[in-house]
Design a protein around this motif. Structure first.
Motif, PDB file in Angstrom:
ATOM      1  N   TYR B 124       0.827  -1.207   0.000  1.00  0.00           N
ATOM      2  CA  TYR B 124       0.000   0.000   0.000  1.00  0.00           C
ATOM      3  C   TYR B 124       0.862   1.258   0.000  1.00  0.00           C
ATOM      4  O   TYR B 124       0.576   2.227  -0.687  1.00  0.00           O
ATOM      5  N   ALA B 133      -2.202   3.791  -5.232  1.00  0.00           N
ATOM      6  CA  ALA B 133      -2.023   2.861  -4.102  1.00  0.00           C
ATOM      7  C   ALA B 133      -3.280   2.013  -3.910  1.00  0.00           C
ATOM      8  O   ALA B 133      -3.204   0.808  -3.684  1.00  0.00           O
ATOM      9  N   HIS B 206      -1.393   7.462   4.752  1.00  0.00           N
ATOM     10  CA  HIS B 206      -0.869   7.620   3.408  1.00  0.00           C
ATOM     11  C   HIS B 206      -0.958   9.081   2.963  1.00  0.00           C
ATOM     12  O   HIS B 206      -0.092   9.579   2.251  1.00  0.00           O
TER      13      HIS B 206
END
Lengths: 100, 208
Positions: B124, B133, B206
């Motif tokens: 990821y 991703a 992220h």
């Protein structure tokens, strides 16, 4: 005539020998120590590189390989591919016995 | 102790236990080794990130090997079917041998899930772009499910994609039917569930 098993065994042996020498060269070049030369030559199937990774690489860069110099990065990529190639030959040998 | 160290310690202790003690599940040595190998390879993904054109062949080779090995982590979950070698008739009283083997197999499966979750994290975070991703994550899960189907029902190993690629592809195409699609979907749902439960917050991390 050479059969598949002999071919795999010969390839495996050559690969093992070449990669042991290459990994040992890298470890010795980085550490300049007889201990790492010994570990490099004696531990097969990437265990030498694995121990080096745990002892030095991870402490130095953790998982951020961008911190390595270009030369170190190039050498490590080659070394890991050698190890992968060893396992592929090993699995190919093993695969011959587990063919469905 | 970080996740990587935990994974390593647990792996070597587990393999040691299987070697030293008598169990009905010694095949878990190989299966967990393959799951652990996939995890270790996932930590190298960034090392093989392509920085210039000359690096493409080596990186592609690495990614192919990683993709082939990665389904082994979730495959171990399907090894739970081997619990059926014991009757588990609890009305007959406590059969220590059954529960010893139960402990061995289930702990192997729990470890494999732990390796799987950490491997997925690496996949990821491989891409810096959140949209790619998410796509990578989705495709990876689907390929893993297909890998589990091929391994479990067609009895192929990852290495057969190199040694018998045509046979493997032909057998896979022949085997695809409604049941196979259902199985692959269920395996994907299982993986999404694991990710949803254990990777909560990954999306936010992220974005940072």
């Amino acid at each position: 005539m050479i059969n598949d098993l002999q071919l795999y065994l010969t390839t495996g042996f050559i690969l093992l020998f070449v990669s042991q020498c290459y990994i040992t060269y890298i470890l010795y070049q980085q550490q300049h120590s007889k201990l790492w030369f010994f570990i490099g030559m004696m531990l097969p199937l990437g265990m030498n590189l694995y121990i080096y990774q745990i002892c030095y690489i991870e402490k130095q860069v953790d998982n951020d390989f961008g911190q390595l110099t270009g030369k170190e990065r190039k050498q490590l990529r080659k070394a890991y591919l050698f190890v992968l190639a060893q396992y592929l030959v090993l699995f190919a040998l093993f695969g011959g016995y587990v063919t469905p | 102790m970080n996740e990587r160290t935990k994974a390593r310690i647990s792996f070597f202790i587990y393999i040691g236990l299987l070697i030293v003690f008598d169990t009905s599940y010694s095949f878990m040595i190989l299966n967990l080794f393959l799951a652990f190998a996939a995890l270790e390879l996932s930590f190298l993904l960034r090392l093989f990130h392509v920085q210039n054109k000359r690096e493409i062949p080596m990186s592609v080779l690495f990614f192919i090997v990683f993709l082939l090995l990665s389904p082994n982590a979730i495959y171990v979950v399907t090894d739970l079917i081997h619990l059926n070698v014991f009757a588990f008739d609890f009305k007959e009283g406590l059969q220590l041998n059954e529960w010893w083997n139960f402990t061995i197999l289930v702990s192997g499966v729990i470890l494999a899930i732990y390796y799987y979750v950490n491997m997925i994290k690496q996949v990821y975070f491989y891409s810096n772009d959140i949209t790619s991703a998410k796509w990578l994550f989705f495709v990876f899960i689907l390929l893993s499910s297909i890998g589990v189907f091929i391994g479990r029902f067609l009895r192929f190993h990852s290495i057969h994609l190199f040694t018998e690629p045509v046979t493997l592809i032909v057998r896979f195409i022949e085997a695809i039917d409604f049941s196979a699609v259902l199985f692959i979907s269920w395996m994907s749902i299982l993986q999404f569930l694991i990710c949803w439960l254990f990777l909560d917050g990954t999306g936010e991390a992220h974005d940072k």
